[in-house]
Design a protein around this motif. Structure first.
Motif, PDB file in Angstrom:
ATOM      1  N   ALA A 121       0.815  -1.044   0.022  1.00 30.66           N
ATOM      2  CA  ALA A 121      -0.085  -0.096  -0.144  1.00 30.66           C
ATOM      3  C   ALA A 121       0.961   1.251   0.038  1.00 30.66           C
ATOM      4  CB  ALA A 121      -0.974  -0.099   1.046  1.00 30.66           C
TER       5      ALA A 121
ATOM      6  N   LEU B 268     -13.352  -0.542   5.607  1.00 30.04           N
ATOM      7  CA  LEU B 268     -13.650   0.285   4.208  1.00 30.04           C
ATOM      8  C   LEU B 268     -14.117   1.585   4.664  1.00 30.04           C
ATOM      9  CD1 LEU B 268     -15.805  -2.225   1.943  1.00 30.04           C
ATOM     10  CD2 LEU B 268     -13.505  -1.016   1.590  1.00 30.04           C
TER      11      LEU B 268
ATOM     12  N   ASP C  76     -10.252   3.057   4.445  1.00 26.63           N
ATOM     13  CA  ASP C  76     -10.572   3.653   3.085  1.00 26.63           C
ATOM     14  C   ASP C  76     -11.328   4.839   2.960  1.00 26.63           C
ATOM     15  OD1 ASP C  76      -8.858   1.257   2.286  1.00 26.63           O
ATOM     16  OD2 ASP C  76     -10.712   0.060   1.688  1.00 26.63           O
TER      17      ASP C  76
ATOM     18  N   LYS D  76     -14.278   5.441   2.992  1.00 27.85           N
ATOM     19  CA  LYS D  76     -15.533   5.438   2.136  1.00 27.85           C
ATOM     20  C   LYS D  76     -16.672   5.935   2.805  1.00 27.85           C
ATOM     21  CE  LYS D  76     -14.146   1.746  -1.097  1.00 27.85           C
ATOM     22  NZ  LYS D  76     -13.735   2.658  -2.345  1.00 27.85           N
TER      23      LYS D  76
END
Length: 173
Positions: free
Chosen positions: A89, A131, A135, A137
């Motif tokens: 990553a 997520l 992330d 989101k």
């Protein structure tokens, strides 16, 4: 050396004296690395010393040690997998990240601890939480990605956050 299959009083000291070399070899064959095998054999006996669940009599001491070492080995492989994912990553980050080695260790240890805290939750709950939190989101995006409703996403995230929060309280209390 003890006789296999005999029942005898067990202490961590006798387990260490009788089976440490064997355990290192067993771990070395699985890891392919003598240094990691030595570390995990050491960690196995440290775990036994800090546990109050070492039976006073063992008919199969190597099976007992194998079980303890296998748990540590699973954690080792899990940590390596997490570390590889973290480094991948970082390599794919849009801008080069130049963190100090200390910062990298702190982030990696935080990820390992988060993984430990979320262990035991259903995978969909973990995915929803990750997520959302890692992330970035939205609840709608998480719901779409996991094919669940937004209220379910919220419930899952709260469940994961509670796990982390209450685990933190147990360390400070």
């Amino acid at each position: 050396m003890s006789t296999p299959g005999c029942v005898f009083p067990t202490t961590v000291e006798t387990l260490y004296c009788d089976h440490h070399s064997w355990l290192k070899g067993w771990l070395r064959r699985r890891l392919g690395n003598a240094d990691h095998a030595e570390d995990l054999a050491h960690d196995t006996f440290i775990r036994l010393l800090s546990s109050d669940r070492v039976p006073s009599v063992l008919s199969e001491p190597r099976a007992f040690l194998t079980t303890v070492a296998q748990n540590l080995l699973s954690n080792h492989w899990r940590r390596e997998k997490l570390e590889r994912a973290y480094l991948e990553a970082l390599a794919q980050a849009p801008q080069p990240m130049s963190w100090s080695p200390e910062d990298r260790v702190i982030v990696l240890e935080t990820l390992v601890e988060l993984d430990r805290l979320l262990d035991g939750l259903p995978s969909i709950v973990r995915r929803a939480f990750l997520l959302s939190q890692l992330d970035g989101k939205t609840h709608g995006q998480v719901a779409e990605a996991l094919a669940i409703s937004i209220p379910t996403v919220k419930r899952y995230i709260v469940k994961a956050m509670q796990r982390c929060y209450f685990a933190d309280l147990s360390f400070t209390g």
